[in-house]
Scaffold this motif. Structure first.
Motif, PDB file in Angstrom:
ATOM      1  N   PHE A 104     -14.739 -48.329  30.703  1.00 36.42           N
ATOM      2  CA  PHE A 104     -14.417 -49.292  31.763  1.00 36.42           C
ATOM      3  C   PHE A 104     -14.076 -50.850  31.252  1.00 36.42           C
ATOM      4  N   ASN A 161     -32.097 -40.623  43.098  1.00 39.02           N
ATOM      5  CA  ASN A 161     -32.510 -39.372  43.343  1.00 39.02           C
ATOM      6  C   ASN A 161     -33.869 -39.059  42.819  1.00 39.02           C
ATOM      7  N   LYS A 204     -13.508 -47.534  39.561  1.00 33.17           N
ATOM      8  CA  LYS A 204     -12.824 -48.651  39.233  1.00 33.17           C
ATOM      9  C   LYS A 204     -11.318 -48.566  39.906  1.00 33.17           C
ATOM     10  N   TRP A 242     -27.279 -43.385  40.898  1.00 32.79           N
ATOM     11  CA  TRP A 242     -27.617 -42.231  41.772  1.00 32.79           C
ATOM     12  C   TRP A 242     -28.671 -41.549  41.344  1.00 32.79           C
ATOM     13  N   GLN A 279     -14.282 -42.691  46.995  1.00 34.31           N
ATOM     14  CA  GLN A 279     -15.154 -43.330  45.800  1.00 34.31           C
ATOM     15  C   GLN A 279     -14.524 -43.137  44.669  1.00 34.31           C
ATOM     16  N   ASP A 289     -25.860 -49.005  46.937  1.00 27.25           N
ATOM     17  CA  ASP A 289     -25.801 -48.175  47.762  1.00 27.25           C
ATOM     18  C   ASP A 289     -26.567 -46.898  47.222  1.00 27.25           C
ATOM     19  N   PHE A 328     -24.270 -34.399  41.338  1.00 30.53           N
ATOM     20  CA  PHE A 328     -23.944 -35.745  41.972  1.00 30.53           C
ATOM     21  C   PHE A 328     -22.656 -35.796  42.653  1.00 30.53           C
ATOM     22  N   VAL A 356     -22.256 -36.900  46.870  1.00 28.66           N
ATOM     23  CA  VAL A 356     -21.557 -37.821  46.975  1.00 28.66           C
ATOM     24  C   VAL A 356     -20.062 -37.352  47.886  1.00 28.66           C
ATOM     25  N   HIS A 404     -33.328 -39.368  48.343  1.00 28.24           N
ATOM     26  CA  HIS A 404     -32.094 -38.573  49.073  1.00 28.24           C
ATOM     27  C   HIS A 404     -32.875 -37.427  50.040  1.00 28.24           C
ATOM     28  N   HIS A 441     -22.039 -45.311  38.627  1.00 27.19           N
ATOM     29  CA  HIS A 441     -22.557 -44.891  39.832  1.00 27.19           C
ATOM     30  C   HIS A 441     -23.436 -43.524  39.778  1.00 27.19           C
ATOM     31  N   TRP A 442     -23.061 -42.706  38.850  1.00 28.03           N
ATOM     32  CA  TRP A 442     -23.907 -41.442  38.757  1.00 28.03           C
ATOM     33  C   TRP A 442     -25.307 -41.760  38.372  1.00 28.03           C
ATOM     34  N   ASP A 467     -27.028 -43.711  48.307  1.00 29.31           N
ATOM     35  CA  ASP A 467     -26.382 -42.451  48.311  1.00 29.31           C
ATOM     36  C   ASP A 467     -25.192 -42.123  47.347  1.00 29.31           C
ATOM     37  N   THR A 468     -24.604 -43.271  47.107  1.00 32.04           N
ATOM     38  CA  THR A 468     -23.343 -42.891  46.134  1.00 32.04           C
ATOM     39  C   THR A 468     -23.625 -43.707  44.821  1.00 32.04           C
ATOM     40  N   GLY A 469     -24.544 -44.546  44.534  1.00 37.33           N
ATOM     41  CA  GLY A 469     -24.643 -45.233  43.466  1.00 37.33           C
ATOM     42  C   GLY A 469     -23.837 -46.446  43.164  1.00 37.33           C
ATOM     43  N   GLU A 470     -23.122 -46.717  44.517  1.00 33.85           N
ATOM     44  CA  GLU A 470     -22.111 -48.063  44.246  1.00 33.85           C
ATOM     45  C   GLU A 470     -22.789 -48.996  44.208  1.00 33.85           C
TER      46      GLU A 470
END
Lengths: 805, 277
Positions: free
Chosen positions: A728, A799, B189, A795, B186, A665, B256, B260, A804, A791-792, A667-670
């Motif tokens: 993580f 970007n 995890k 993104w 969002q 994605d 960011f 988001v 974007h 994610h960031w 837009d969100t980095g997901e």
């Protein structure tokens, strides 16, 4: 059915030998909470140790006042470097030829470094008292960037002042540790100078941590009456730990018993020697009582061995048609405050020189500079053979970068550069002899399995849709073909602290035809008790269910170098097969005696010796075992056992083809992994179910590393990812489904042709995930972006590419 | 990861609990599910002499669904919020949000009262309660008083609750049947706090919008709601972006998070609008 009527195939199946997806015998206790880990060990009068740790990454320790801590009821002792110095134990040798402070000696070099060790009657008192140890620090300038460290006037290791020669050659700067060079520099640079195309890139493999479920710990128990020290601990190499403890403590080696009980995952984190072990041993010797030390999660992440942190600058040369002509790599390796890498002695950058990967590259050059910084020491092989993940990530990124430069499909670029099946054994430009492989077969099978052409067509459509504003999701296809180098290793070039990296197995057959096997390795979840019994079952015809495996007790197991670097099957597995094969000749003589024929007149048949030409006349191994203990056989000693110490003639070279399909994605980095296909060739497959489990686990750790897991520091040297909120670890929710597949190219030099598999999925998985992210953005101009792809950072790619609006 | 010593209290009614708080002043703290407080105690970032466990107090339990109002006892767990069918029918937004909090194990223990009372900007329920225009019942030595969720949060971990008060009940007006609701979050995890989360109600010419973990308190913007009520999504998003004030952390930099936040809010609005009558 009985022994007379069963076919050989049925008899073989009953053994549950090699190739059988036998269920793990360990899981009976693990799934019922009946495992026995270090923290389960409770001894009479046991005391508890807790560390006082530095909040600063670089500081002088002006004073340590222990009065308030010692005044707490139940506190037995508070140890500092001053207390250990008379014993010569305030510093300890590292596996990399450096030395490391056990407790801060005048200064600290990383946040979380051990400053004092509090011993108390229970862990609550120890924790309270640790808070009361008053340490005065004087902050010093902090270096967290290895490139800055090599330019800085700040001297991190004052103890090495004036030493221009390190354990691995000359030191160029006071924060420089070593330079390690491999290959032909001049020839490589000549090729780069004349090449049609040269792609150049900096590839960073970030610092992360093995983070096993169970943290590190030990219980030291000195018996002052017998003079014997028993040390229980989370040791991946219990025998080496015994020798190290003997060498640094002065205790005779026969008076030290090291026991690794059940271990809740190691992944390289439990290979090295830590301050907690030394302090616990000293505390037990001083107090005469057992002392337990178990780290908490934050201590584990902050202070015990990290992994990776390699800055790899690469240049790859090729013809216009895409034939690679040369590879150049310079790596800046951030080792932290002490060089405590766990590598074979002669390999200060491990097997980084496997970085030519699966490709026939005629000339190559690698240089690695090790650097001190204000970070935790370590540099272990986190679910990989020594620095092989770094090497595989480097070459698999460089291939992609070259494909961009050539405007070529990356799958095709790989295909035209693979080492061909007929080139094995293959001599690589950086000095390795690859034992066997068939990369083209594996690659074509993988591409076909995922319908690679179809995926590329779907991706092309997706790009059209994206440009037309119909979707905000991109599709990435991550390709990897990796070659591992595992099974360290030949004693002629592999040792740790001078101990040759052989391994061992001792098999004892009991009178009733069951057996016990003891090995120099130690399972941390790999399932040795299951798989090694299968090797023995196939080799000597006794059912795997009748064979007990024992590892980890240095008083009973034969000497071995332990379990890491996927070495257990290549080395100890070979020793197991060889020990079993030593039993067979004696069994043959016993059978011949019982059958009243000459030794040469019987032949092996699955689980028995039978008279040649008269298969109905036989003696099963079970019968032979009993005879070994109750018959007086002329010329034969009673009993039936053997031991083998196996020095492998070469490493083994498992390989595989991994393909990841990822939705991103912008837009969100997901991200979401839609498909993950893993083809592994680990040679002969001992237990397909365990292989599959290893692949699932290893790819999941690879997912973590590629997509978010890191040990990050701020500019003050503070660890920013010290808890599992920020470090993580994927749960079932984040873990995708995996499709596993295989080809079988046995190792020609291994007794059963096995190559090892536990770490392949981490080696191949990381570039597959990372390449998927890169591939999604390739049509929009992305060449290289560093992991972890959280994610960031994803993104930020979008970007930076102006996606974007 | 071992907390300092403390005295443990387990009162059986609200009055006793308040009595203990009065006796020990700021040396005492109440504990509900413990999923915020216990980690802080283990890190020794929260140390108190007296811990007052609320789990034996029956008055703090129970979900009541009336035609106009839903009341939640402070000790109702996230799991109970998810599994209560009457609640899911009356205010589906609560189940949708609760399912995005942590993981099942945490939700068996974590309570709605603890989530809203702690004042942690990362918690999901405070923004949700502001969106729903809930009010919190506070019980103290001088009896009970009610504070609107929209007035409750002052700064991170600072709320309108006094030291000797306990948040005892939550009252939520039931939105009209044609009001669409959505909670969009969002996160990196399972178990993580939001990188950005949005609670949206829209329909019947009204709207309410709140966001989570984008400032040191939850952000409910009257202006954003007004734009949305008028059908102007861009205006709503712009007003909300004006109201939030995120800080950089391991989830990412401010730039960011702002981006988001807008994406998450638009998605929540889309979904809420699609559910409106």
């Amino acid at each position: 059915m009985n022994d007379q009527t069963m076919t050989p195939e049925e008899r073989a199946a009953n053994l549950k030998g090699m190739g059988c997806a036998r269920k793990r015998v360990e899981d009976v206790r693990f799934t019922q909470g009946k495992g026995n880990y270090v923290d389960d060990i409770k001894l009479d009068g046991m005391l508890f140790g807790a560390f006082v740790r530095s909040p600063y990454a670089h500081a002088r320790v002006v004073s340590v006042n222990k009065d308030a801590a010692l005044a707490v009821p139940g506190v037995v002792a508070v140890l500092t470097a001053e207390d250990l110095a008379p014993l010569g134990l305030h510093w300890m040798p590292t596996l990399a030829g450096d030395k490391q402070m056990v407790l801060a000696d005048g200064k600290v070099l990383f946040q979380g470094q051990e400053v004092a060790y509090v011993v108390a009657e229970n862990r609550y008192i120890a924790a309270d008292a640790a808070e009361l140890v008053d340490v005065e620090y004087e902050e010093l300038p902090v270096l967290t960037d290895p490139f800055e460290a090599l330019k800085s006037d700040v001297v991190l290791r004052e103890d090495l002042a004036g030493q221009t020669e390190g354990a691995h050659g000359p030191r160029k700067h006071h924060n420089h540790i070593f330079t390690w060079e491999q290959g032909d520099k001049d020839a490589t640079e000549a090729v780069l100078g004349e090449a049609d195309v040269v792609a150049e890139e900096m590839v960073y493999y970030h610092r992360t941590h093995p983070c096993p479920l169970e943290t590190c710990g030990c219980v030291a128990s000195m018996d002052k009456v017998t003079g014997k020290l028993t040390l229980y601990g989370t040791f991946q190499a219990p025998h080496a730990i015994r020798t190290v403890v003997s060498l640094i403590s002065g205790l005779a080696e026969h008076n030290i018993r090291v026991i690794s009980p059940d271990i809740g995952g190691g992944f390289g984190n439990k290979v090295g020697a830590y301050a907690g072990y030394v302090c616990s041993v000293v505390a037990s010797i001083v107090t005469g009582q057992p002392v337990k030390w178990v780290e908490n999660r934050m201590e584990n992440l902050m202070s015990t061995a990290f992994a990776r942190d390699y800055w790899m600058r690469g240049k790859i040369a090729a013809t216009k048609a895409g034939k690679i002509t040369g590879l150049w790599c310079h790596t800046t390796a951030d080792h932290g405050g002490f060089d405590a890498c766990a590598d074979p002695t002669k390999f200060p950058a491990g097997f980084m020189n496997i970085c030519t990967g699966s490709y026939d590259i005629p000339v190559a050059y690698l240089a690695v500079d090790g650097v001190y910084t204000n970070k935790a020491p370590g540099g272990v092989a986190y679910r990989c053979s020594f620095r092989v993940t770094e090497a595989a990530y480097f070459i698999e990124r460089m291939i992609e970068v070259l494909a961009i430069k050539l405007n070529m499909d990356a799958a095709e670029l790989r295909r035209i550069n693979f080492i061909k099946a007929e080139q094995f054994p293959y001599q690589s430009a950086l000095g390795w002899e690859y034992d066997s492989g068939d990369y083209h077969t594996a690659w074509d099978k993988a591409l076909k399995a995922v319908d690679y052409e179809g995926l590329r067509a779907e991706q092309a459509q997706r790009i059209e849709d994206f440009k037309a504003g119909k979707t905000r999701k991109l599709l990435g296809i991550g390709l990897t073909h990796f070659t591992e180098i595992v099974g360290a290793g030949p004693v002629k070039n592999c040792d740790i602290l001078g101990l040759g990296m052989f391994d061992s197995c001792e098999i004892r057959i009991h009178p009733t035809g069951s057996a016990i096997a003891r090995l120099g390795t130690i399972s941390q979840g790999q399932g040795h008790a299951t798989t090694f019994a299968q090797i023995i079952a196939s080799e000597i015809g006794l059912p795997a269910d009748d064979i007990t495996l024992e590892e980890g007790d240095t008083d009973t197991a034969p000497y071995g170098l332990g379990t890491y670097g996927s070495r257990s099957t290549p080395v100890a597995g070979a020793a197991t097969a060889m020990a079993a094969r030593k039993i067979r000749p004696k069994a043959q003589m016993i059978a011949a005696y019982l059958l009243e024929v000459h030794d040469n007149d019987v032949e092996w048949d699955v689980d028995r010796f039978a008279v040649k030409g008269a298969p109905e006349r036989f003696k099963t191994m079970k019968e032979i075992a009993f005879a070994a203990y109750n018959q007086a056989i002329p010329g034969l000693e009673p009993g039936l056992e053997a031991v083998s110490y196996y020095d492998p003639p070469n490493m083994t070279y498992p390989f595989g083809a991994y393909i990841c399909v990822m939705e991103i994605d912008v837009d969100t980095g997901e991200w979401e992994v839609r498909q993950f296909y893993a083809l592994d060739d680990c040679g002969t497959r001992i237990n397909p179910m365990i292989i599959e489990g290893q692949v699932h686990g290893g790819v999941t750790e690879a997912l973590a590393i590629a997509m978010g897991q890191e040990i990050a520091y701020d500019e003050m040297g503070n660890v920013k990812t010290g808890t599992l909120m920020d470090f993580f670890i994927p749960t079932a929710w984040e873990t995708p489904n995996y499709t596993t597949d295989h080809t079988v190219t046995p190792s020609p030099h291994h007794p059963i042709g096995a190559k090892g598999v536990g770490e392949s999925p981490n080696v191949g998985g990381v570039p597959a995930f990372s390449n998927a992210v890169h591939d999604a953005f390739r049509p929009f101009g992305l060449v290289q972006s560093h992991m972890p792809h959280d994610h960031w950072r994803i993104w930020k790619i979008a970007n930076g590419l102006g996606m974007h609006g | 990861m071992i907390p300092a010593g403390f005295e443990y209290h387990r009162p059986g009614d609200i009055a006793s609990a308040i009595g203990i708080l009065q006796e020990h002043g700021d040396e005492a703290r109440v504990i509900a599910g413990g999923h915020s407080l216990i980690p802080m105690m283990k890190l020794r970032m929260a140390e108190m002499g007296h811990l007052v466990d609320l789990q034996a107090i029956d008055e703090l339990k129970g979900i009541e669904v009336g035609s106009d109002t839903v009341t939640l006892g402070a000790m109702v767990t996230q799991h109970e919020l998810i599994t209560h069918d009457g609640l899911a029918t009356a205010i589906p937004l609560i189940r949708e949000a609760a399912l995005q909090i942590a993981d099942p194990q945490v939700r068996y223990m974590g309570t709605v009262g603890g989530n809203v009372a702690n004042g942690d900007p990362g918690n999901d329920m405070p923004g949700l309660m502001q969106c729903l225009n809930a009010s919190f019942e506070l019980s103290g030595p001088d009896g009970k008083r009610s504070v609107a969720a929209r007035d409750f949060y002052e700064a991170a971990y600072f709320t309108a609750r006094e030291d000797e008060e306990i948040l005892t009940r939550i009252s939520i007006p039931v939105p009209g049947a044609d009001v669409g609701q959505a909670y969009e979050k969002q996160k990196r995890k399972i178990g993580d706090y939001a990188t950005a989360a949005a609670a949206v109600m829209v329909g019947n010419g009204t709207a309410s919008v709140a966001m989570t973990n984008l400032a040191d308190t939850p952000i409910w913007s009257e202006e954003a709601g007004a734009w949305l009520a008028g059908g102007n999504v861009d205006g709503c998003v712009a007003a909300m972006l004006d109201a939030i004030d995120p800080v950089a952390d391991n989830r990412g930099p401010v730039e960011f998070k702002k981006h988001v936040a807008a994406v998450v809010l638009r998605r929540a609005i889309d979904r809420a609008q699609s559910r409106a009558g």
